[in-house]
Design a protein around this motif. Structure first.
Motif, PDB file in Angstrom:
ATOM      1  N   ALA A  68      40.206 -16.207 -45.343  1.00  0.00           N
ATOM      2  CA  ALA A  68      40.499 -17.127 -46.438  1.00  0.00           C
ATOM      3  C   ALA A  68      39.386 -18.157 -46.521  1.00  0.00           C
ATOM      4  CB  ALA A  68      41.843 -17.820 -46.238  1.00  0.00           C
ATOM      5  N   GLY A  69      39.116 -18.613 -47.749  1.00  0.00           N
ATOM      6  CA  GLY A  69      38.063 -19.621 -47.926  1.00  0.00           C
ATOM      7  C   GLY A  69      38.326 -20.498 -49.123  1.00  0.00           C
ATOM      8  N   LEU A  70      37.787 -21.689 -49.085  1.00  0.00           N
ATOM      9  CA  LEU A  70      37.890 -22.642 -50.186  1.00  0.00           C
ATOM     10  C   LEU A  70      36.504 -23.175 -50.503  1.00  0.00           C
ATOM     11  CD1 LEU A  70      41.085 -24.662 -49.162  1.00  0.00           C
ATOM     12  CD2 LEU A  70      40.896 -22.990 -51.012  1.00  0.00           C
ATOM     13  N   PRO A  71      36.225 -23.428 -51.779  1.00  0.00           N
ATOM     14  CA  PRO A  71      34.893 -23.919 -52.165  1.00  0.00           C
ATOM     15  C   PRO A  71      34.667 -25.343 -51.651  1.00  0.00           C
ATOM     16  CG  PRO A  71      36.363 -23.958 -54.060  1.00  0.00           C
ATOM     17  CD  PRO A  71      37.122 -23.260 -52.966  1.00  0.00           C
ATOM     18  N   MET A  72      33.389 -25.642 -51.372  1.00  0.00           N
ATOM     19  CA  MET A  72      33.027 -26.971 -50.846  1.00  0.00           C
ATOM     20  C   MET A  72      32.462 -27.892 -51.925  1.00  0.00           C
ATOM     21  SD  MET A  72      31.162 -26.044 -47.218  1.00  0.00           S
ATOM     22  CE  MET A  72      30.948 -27.776 -46.864  1.00  0.00           C
ATOM     23  N   HIS A  73      32.457 -27.417 -53.177  1.00  0.00           N
ATOM     24  CA  HIS A  73      31.798 -28.242 -54.197  1.00  0.00           C
ATOM     25  C   HIS A  73      32.542 -29.546 -54.437  1.00  0.00           C
ATOM     26  CE1 HIS A  73      34.800 -27.084 -57.243  1.00  0.00           C
ATOM     27  NE2 HIS A  73      34.714 -25.841 -56.742  1.00  0.00           N
ATOM     28  N   ASP A  74      33.866 -29.568 -54.272  1.00  0.00           N
ATOM     29  CA  ASP A  74      34.607 -30.823 -54.450  1.00  0.00           C
ATOM     30  C   ASP A  74      34.233 -31.839 -53.359  1.00  0.00           C
ATOM     31  OD1 ASP A  74      35.873 -29.884 -56.672  1.00  0.00           O
ATOM     32  OD2 ASP A  74      37.665 -29.178 -55.594  1.00  0.00           O
ATOM     33  N   VAL A  75      34.140 -31.322 -52.117  1.00  0.00           N
ATOM     34  CA  VAL A  75      33.738 -32.217 -51.019  1.00  0.00           C
ATOM     35  C   VAL A  75      32.326 -32.740 -51.230  1.00  0.00           C
ATOM     36  CG1 VAL A  75      33.282 -32.333 -48.545  1.00  0.00           C
ATOM     37  CG2 VAL A  75      35.310 -31.118 -49.393  1.00  0.00           C
ATOM     38  N   GLN A  76      31.411 -31.841 -51.621  1.00  0.00           N
ATOM     39  CA  GLN A  76      30.037 -32.272 -51.815  1.00  0.00           C
ATOM     40  C   GLN A  76      29.922 -33.269 -52.961  1.00  0.00           C
ATOM     41  OE1 GLN A  76      27.627 -31.285 -49.643  1.00  0.00           O
ATOM     42  NE2 GLN A  76      26.415 -32.921 -50.662  1.00  0.00           N
ATOM     43  N   ARG A  77      30.739 -33.027 -54.039  1.00  0.00           N
ATOM     44  CA  ARG A  77      30.718 -33.939 -55.176  1.00  0.00           C
ATOM     45  C   ARG A  77      31.208 -35.324 -54.779  1.00  0.00           C
ATOM     46  NH1 ARG A  77      33.400 -31.064 -58.221  1.00  0.00           N
ATOM     47  NH2 ARG A  77      35.449 -32.063 -58.050  1.00  0.00           N
ATOM     48  N   MET A  78      32.246 -35.361 -53.956  1.00  0.00           N
ATOM     49  CA  MET A  78      32.750 -36.656 -53.504  1.00  0.00           C
ATOM     50  C   MET A  78      31.729 -37.378 -52.628  1.00  0.00           C
ATOM     51  SD  MET A  78      36.757 -35.834 -52.651  1.00  0.00           S
ATOM     52  CE  MET A  78      37.037 -37.550 -52.208  1.00  0.00           C
ATOM     53  N   ILE A  79      31.055 -36.600 -51.758  1.00  0.00           N
ATOM     54  CA  ILE A  79      30.040 -37.220 -50.892  1.00  0.00           C
ATOM     55  C   ILE A  79      28.859 -37.719 -51.721  1.00  0.00           C
ATOM     56  CG2 ILE A  79      28.396 -36.778 -49.042  1.00  0.00           C
ATOM     57  CD1 ILE A  79      30.433 -34.892 -47.816  1.00  0.00           C
ATOM     58  N   ASP A  80      28.413 -36.917 -52.690  1.00  0.00           N
ATOM     59  CA  ASP A  80      27.310 -37.343 -53.551  1.00  0.00           C
ATOM     60  C   ASP A  80      27.683 -38.594 -54.335  1.00  0.00           C
ATOM     61  OD1 ASP A  80      25.881 -35.211 -52.599  1.00  0.00           O
ATOM     62  OD2 ASP A  80      26.276 -33.917 -54.348  1.00  0.00           O
TER      63      ASP A  80
END
Length: 487
Positions: A152-164
């Motif tokens: 199973a996997g989930l995208p990291m773009h939300d985390v990266q967007r929050m960090i950016d």
């Protein structure tokens, strides 16, 4: 040629302070921002990892409850799965089926190249970061155990967007805060350094004053507001004021010394010119062969003027030696015997005066350490001064007092006294009191060096010479430290 750039050490204190504070704040802000981003990233990744692990567990549990085919991916069959959720099944260690939830809620089968990005992931529950072509970066995990092995996997773009976004916000805040802090620091430092600037301006103004000649007075001082000892600038200002006071007093003393020296040279020249003129006149008389004066009388007058000039020169040499601080002999001197002998000599020279001697000795002795001949000269000068400046019949009393700590010789007369205007300068060189204190007719005038010599000799013996005078009573007192015998 390269343009000259001032080094940091040559910049003004204000610029260095502002630069130091700005650099310090940049370092602090950068450290705080990096720490915040790192902590936030760890927190967000931890939350994402937990959700990925929960998704894998739900997928495995769903597969165990279902009886679907080999491509059944368990929890993806459930509604409400987040967009981008990825699931896969293993068979023999290879991914045999993999799908992802599209933005419209449908399930899309991964291509071979996309599945290849998931190869090599073991079913031990560890978390991995993989970049799936066309889908982006994912955080994935695979579990097996006693159940069906799933991924199973989930995208990291939300985390990266929050960090950016967090980085952008912190950069903006830091830039605004640094600009405001630098401006405030500049204003505060400029205001706090104004007193130091005024102190520097005072020092520069004093430095421009010519100090090598003439009388120097009224030097500028640091204002009282800039001499607060509670602040570093105030301490500098107060120290500069003390330095200026010292310089001004030293220059004033130098000017007084120069004035005294000029008066001394003028008076000495005048005193020497008189006997030289007399000697020259008598020589002309003898050279011209005039009969108005006998040669024996002319030679006698020449000898008298020569003796007077010799005495003046010897007095000047003695004062010069004492001014240079040349050491005198240091023997034990019986002051009572020395004063008694001086009184007997004075009585022989001034029989018309009433001479009295009194001894007030504590312990039966009046011993001092010094040069006996010079101390005798002090007492003789005081007695001669009293004799020459008082009329016949004046009572002159000499008292010797002695204690364990000091000895005092007092010369007292009941003559006309010293004029008040002359009293402050009575110990200066070439000072005379002939105008008010009578002198016996026919006596030669003194050089005005007697009291100056007495003062210099007394001070050379670590003592002091004082005077008190009023009509009918004049008293000179010589105070010397007593000499203690070693046991």
């Amino acid at each position: 040629m390269r343009p000259h750039r001032p080094r940091l050490g040559r910049r003004s204190l204000r610029a260095r302070l502002v630069l130091f504070i700005s650099v310090t704040m940049v370092v602090v802000c950068a450290a705080m921002a990096l720490t915040t981003v790192f902590v936030q990233r760890v927190y967000l990744l931890g939350d994402l990892d937990q959700r990925v692990t929960d998704a894998a567990e739900r997928s495995q549990g769903g597969l165990q409850r279902r009886t679907g085919g080999a491509t059944d991916l368990g929890f993806l069959n459930e509604r409400g799965q987040p967009t981008g959720t990825l699931a896969a099944r293993f068979s023999g260690g290879d991914v045999i089926a993999a799908e992802v939830v599209t933005p419209d809620g449908r399930r899309q089968v991964l291509t071979a190249s996309q599945r290849a990005a998931l190869d090599g992931i073991t079913t031990d529950g560890s978390l991995h970061t993989r970049t799936v072509p066309g889908l982006g970066t994912y955080r994935v995990t695979a579990i097996g155990g006693d159940g069906v092995p799933v991924l199973a996997g989930l995208p990291m773009h939300d985390v990266q967007r929050m960090i950016d976004g967090l980085v952008v916000v912190e950069v903006v805040i830091a830039v605004v805060a640094l600009a405001a802090a630098a401006g405030a620091a500049t204003v505060v430092i400029r205001r706090q350094l104004r007193p130091l600037g005024r102190v520097a301006a005072t020092a520069a103004e004093v430095a421009r004053v010519p100090l090598d000649r003439g009388e120097v007075t009224g030097l500028t001082r640091v204002p009282a507001a800039d001499t607060d000892p509670g602040t570093e600038t105030g301490q500098v200002g107060a120290g500069l004021n003390r330095l200026i006071d010292h310089v001004e007093s030293s220059l004033a003393e130098r000017q007084r010394t120069e004035d005294r020296m000029r008066r001394f040279l003028a008076d000495a020249s005048h005193e020497l010119r008189t006997p030289l003129a007399s000697i020259s006149g008598y020589a002309e008389f003898m050279k011209s062969g005039t009969r108005r004066m006998a040669p024996e009388l002319a030679w006698a007058r020449v000898a008298a003027q020569s003796a007077r000039m010799t005495g003046l020169v010897e007095d000047l040499l003695l004062l010069a030696r004492l001014d240079e601080g040349r050491p005198l002999r240091s023997d034990e001197v019986n002051l009572a015997t020395l004063v008694a002998e001086a009184v007997w000599d004075a009585r022989a020279a001034g029989a018309g005066h009433d001479w009295q001697l009194a001894l007030r000795l504590d312990g039966g002795r009046a011993a001092v350490a010094g040069d006996a001949s010079r101390l005798h000269q002090v007492v003789a000068n005081l007695l001669s001064n009293a004799r020459l400046h008082t009329p016949a019949g004046t009572k002159i009393t000499v008292v010797v007092e002695a204690t364990d700590t000091h000895c005092v010789v007092r010369v007292r007369d009941n003559g006309p006294g010293i004029p008040p205007a002359l009293l402050p300068s009575v110990f200066e060189r070439f000072t005379r009191a002939d105008a008010s204190r009578s002198r016996a007719p026919g006596r030669e005038g003194g050089t005005g060096l007697g009291l100056a010599i007495a003062t210099a000799i007394t001070e050379a013996h670590e003592g002091r010479l004082d005077v008190a005078s009023e009509p009918g009573r004049t008293e000179f007192s010589v105070t010397l430290p007593s000499h203690r015998r070693e046991l």
